[in-house]
Design a protein around this motif. Structure first.
Motif, mmCIF file in Angstrom:
data_model
loop_
_atom_site.group_PDB
_atom_site.id
_atom_site.type_symbol
_atom_site.label_atom_id
_atom_site.label_comp_id
_atom_site.label_asym_id
_atom_site.label_seq_id
_atom_site.Cartn_x
_atom_site.Cartn_y
_atom_site.Cartn_z
ATOM 1 N N SER A 106 0.702 -1.125 -0.057
ATOM 2 C CA SER A 106 0.144 -0.098 0.012
ATOM 3 C C SER A 106 0.907 1.118 -0.084
ATOM 4 C CB SER A 106 -0.878 -0.061 1.291
ATOM 5 O OG SER A 106 -1.570 -1.135 1.156
ATOM 6 N N ARG A 107 0.175 2.357 -0.501
ATOM 7 C CA ARG A 107 0.931 3.475 -0.359
ATOM 8 C C ARG A 107 0.075 4.241 0.343
ATOM 9 N NH1 ARG A 107 2.280 2.437 -5.743
ATOM 10 N NH2 ARG A 107 -0.048 2.320 -6.337
ATOM 11 N N VAL A 108 0.684 5.330 1.207
ATOM 12 C CA VAL A 108 0.027 6.222 2.371
ATOM 13 C C VAL A 108 0.502 7.500 2.130
ATOM 14 C CG1 VAL A 108 -0.742 6.842 4.823
ATOM 15 C CG2 VAL A 108 -0.691 4.134 3.877
ATOM 16 N N TRP A 109 -0.130 8.643 2.080
ATOM 17 C CA TRP A 109 0.285 9.853 2.015
ATOM 18 C C TRP A 109 -0.082 10.610 3.462
ATOM 19 C CZ3 TRP A 109 -0.878 12.200 -3.536
ATOM 20 C CH2 TRP A 109 -0.267 11.320 -4.592
ATOM 21 N N THR A 110 0.824 11.334 4.000
ATOM 22 C CA THR A 110 0.390 12.117 5.100
ATOM 23 C C THR A 110 1.232 13.397 5.092
ATOM 24 O OG1 THR A 110 0.004 11.919 7.550
ATOM 25 C CG2 THR A 110 1.847 10.939 6.671
ATOM 26 N N ASP B 132 -3.436 4.578 -1.644
ATOM 27 C CA ASP B 132 -4.607 3.830 -1.159
ATOM 28 C C ASP B 132 -5.264 4.619 0.237
ATOM 29 O OD1 ASP B 132 -3.916 1.128 -2.441
ATOM 30 O OD2 ASP B 132 -1.968 1.701 -1.562
ATOM 31 N N ALA B 133 -4.469 5.349 1.048
ATOM 32 C CA ALA B 133 -4.906 6.002 1.885
ATOM 33 C C ALA B 133 -4.222 7.200 2.353
ATOM 34 C CB ALA B 133 -4.878 5.044 3.134
ATOM 35 N N ILE B 134 -4.849 8.308 2.940
ATOM 36 C CA ILE B 134 -4.455 9.488 3.233
ATOM 37 C C ILE B 134 -4.770 9.725 4.600
ATOM 38 C CG2 ILE B 134 -4.452 11.931 2.707
ATOM 39 C CD1 ILE B 134 -4.488 11.537 -0.237
ATOM 40 N N ILE B 135 -3.668 10.076 5.290
ATOM 41 C CA ILE B 135 -3.889 10.317 6.981
ATOM 42 C C ILE B 135 -3.679 11.803 6.908
ATOM 43 C CG2 ILE B 135 -3.330 9.933 9.064
ATOM 44 C CD1 ILE B 135 -2.014 7.326 8.082
ATOM 45 N N ILE B 136 -4.706 12.576 7.312
ATOM 46 C CA ILE B 136 -4.730 14.135 7.619
ATOM 47 C C ILE B 136 -4.542 14.508 9.139
ATOM 48 C CG2 ILE B 136 -5.585 14.592 5.312
ATOM 49 C CD1 ILE B 136 -8.491 15.004 6.799
ATOM 50 N N VAL B 137 -4.086 15.522 9.357
ATOM 51 C CA VAL B 137 -4.060 15.825 10.809
ATOM 52 C C VAL B 137 -4.625 17.253 10.802
ATOM 53 C CG1 VAL B 137 -2.585 16.443 12.617
ATOM 54 C CG2 VAL B 137 -1.898 14.779 11.161
ATOM 55 N N HIS B 138 -5.364 17.454 12.039
ATOM 56 C CA HIS B 138 -6.125 18.750 11.924
ATOM 57 C C HIS B 138 -5.115 19.729 12.943
ATOM 58 C CE1 HIS B 138 -9.561 17.277 10.099
ATOM 59 N NE2 HIS B 138 -9.640 16.497 10.778
ATOM 60 N N PHE B 139 -4.050 20.170 12.561
ATOM 61 C CA PHE B 139 -3.102 20.692 13.292
ATOM 62 C C PHE B 139 -3.372 21.644 14.275
ATOM 63 C CE2 PHE B 139 0.731 23.508 14.124
ATOM 64 C CZ PHE B 139 1.519 22.395 14.596
ATOM 65 N N VAL C 187 5.219 5.392 2.943
ATOM 66 C CA VAL C 187 4.788 6.694 3.332
ATOM 67 C C VAL C 187 5.142 7.905 2.288
ATOM 68 C CG1 VAL C 187 4.626 8.239 5.224
ATOM 69 C CG2 VAL C 187 4.446 5.897 5.769
ATOM 70 N N SER C 188 4.371 8.854 1.872
ATOM 71 C CA SER C 188 4.795 9.924 1.293
ATOM 72 C C SER C 188 4.559 10.897 2.022
ATOM 73 C CB SER C 188 4.357 9.931 -0.285
ATOM 74 O OG SER C 188 4.781 8.853 -0.893
ATOM 75 N N PHE C 189 5.148 12.095 2.071
ATOM 76 C CA PHE C 189 4.677 13.425 2.816
ATOM 77 C C PHE C 189 4.360 14.401 1.905
ATOM 78 C CE2 PHE C 189 7.615 10.711 5.380
ATOM 79 C CZ PHE C 189 6.944 10.900 6.670
ATOM 80 N N ILE C 190 3.082 14.967 2.227
ATOM 81 C CA ILE C 190 2.719 15.910 1.214
ATOM 82 C C ILE C 190 2.810 17.341 2.181
ATOM 83 C CG2 ILE C 190 0.593 17.002 0.097
ATOM 84 C CD1 ILE C 190 1.344 14.003 -0.828
#
Ligand SMILES: *Cc1c(COP(=O)(O)O)cnc(C)c1O
Length: 359
Positions: free
Chosen positions: A51-55, A106-113, A74-77
């Motif tokens: 899997s590929r995960v972006w965050t 496959d998934a993106i993990i966002i953070v409400h900073f 993991v890729s960083f955006i």
């Protein structure tokens, strides 16, 4: 303390029910930390070593580590300079080119900073177009709202994870909650307890079955009882955090040395962090000196966060400095000041005075 249950028992169920009612979501599954919750969300989402995960790079390491636990890449955006959340513009560009290369996430993990909600409308439309699983690391954002709905209502994201660590908005000593759509509840509950399910109708009273590889990620009843009592205070805490933030912002307005995060009046932030950014480049040693001077005056400050991929572990995987210039620029100029509902406006005045005197 007089109850028969110490680990997972009726208080855990009650706390899960109270959280789900507060958030207005289908299901809440309590676990022993947000880190565990993020791990289980990745597993329940079916992510693995293909899997590929972006965050975002601007978060605590646990946000990215959960993808690594399941072997994902993991890729960083990069972040947006104004909102400090993942940049929807950069995200869209990267999704466009990933589509052409056949490397969509496959998934993106966002953070409400810091508790400020991301640009969810834009992210939801990208999710619809590019069909990724959306995981919200809402460790900073319990009590926050986006356009009248609580973060964690799971109307679009598959999973929203909250932390109950003592530094967060409310606490259970340690703990976490995964808010999810109801179809994920069973698998999450099984995974948090060794992958074991019990069938209540079985004629063999001793019988249990382990159907998948799970963990011991349970919250205790003691922690859940603390969580329930804290939850009653949540809205008051968030209101106080907002009041203190407004006061801080007034004190730093139009200052030649520091800038503050722009207020987004249409959103309700949980205001987990109050951050100032120095307008001039500060060296590590002068920021360290300032932190020590403030500490001597009884003011505890912190830097949130070192870009995740700067950590030696991520460097060893091949990530390089310079990957996300906005996050790096922010990191070199930021300082988090004390923000806690037990503070009052006089405390804010004192802190603001001392910060402005010492920079
Ligand atoms: C605190 C935090 C975590 C980890 O929370 P724990 O409950 O300590 O595991 C994860 N992500 C973010 C953004 C956090 O701030």
């Amino acid at each position: 303390m007089n109850s028969d249950f110490l680990t997972q028992g009726p208080h855990v169920e009650e706390f899960e029910y109270q959280m789900a009612s507060y958030l207005n979501c289908d299901s809440c599954v309590a676990v022993n930390s947000a880190t565990s919750g993020l791990h289980l969300a990745c597993l329940a989402a079916g992510l693995d070593d293909k899997s590929r995960v972006w965050t975002t790079p601007l978060s605590f390491v646990a946000t990215a580590n959960c993808a690594r636990y399941v072997g994902a890449e993991v890729s960083f955006i990069d972040i947006d300079r104004e909102t400090l959340n993942i940049s929807p513009l950069i995200l869209e560009q990267k999704l466009k080119s990933a589509k052409q290369n056949g490397t969509l996430p496959d998934a993106i993990i966002i953070v409400h900073f810091g508790g400020v909600p991301c640009d969810l409308e834009k992210i939801y439309s990208l999710k619809k177009q590019y069909k990724f699983i959306l995981i919200e690391d809402a460790s900073h954002a319990l009590g926050a709202e986006y356009k009248g709905k609580k973060i964690g209502c799971c109307d679009v994201p598959e999973f929203t994870i909250f932390s109950l660590h003592p530094v967060k908005i409310i606490t259970a000593g340690e703990g976490g909650v995964v808010a999810c759509k109801s179809n994920y509840e069973r698998v999450l509950k099984s995974l948090r307890s060794h992958g074991i399910t019990k069938r209540s109708q079985d004629p063999r009273p001793w019988f249990y079955e382990q159907s998948r590889l799970g963990f011991n990620y349970r919250l205790t009843d003691i922690q859940a009882a603390l969580g329930s009592s804290q939850l009653k205070k949540l809205d008051r805490y968030v209101e106080k955090r907002n009041q203190l933030t407004t006061k801080y912002n007034a004190r730093f307005a139009d200052n030649k040395n520091v800038e503050t995060r722009s207020e987004q009046r249409t959103l309700l932030s949980a205001q987990h962090l109050y951050v100032v950014q120095f307008k001039k480049i500060v060296t590590d040693s002068s920021r360290g000196r300032l932190m020590k001077e403030l500490h001597a005056l009884g003011i505890q400050t912190q830097v949130h966060y070192i870009p995740i991929y700067w950590q030696p572990y991520y460097r060893s995987l091949g990530y390089n400095f310079g990957l996300c210039p906005n996050a790096e620029r922010y990191y070199t100029r930021c300082l988090s000041l004390p923000l806690h509902p037990a503070m009052n406006e006089t405390d804010v005045d004192y802190i603001a005075d001392k910060v402005l005197e010492n920079i």
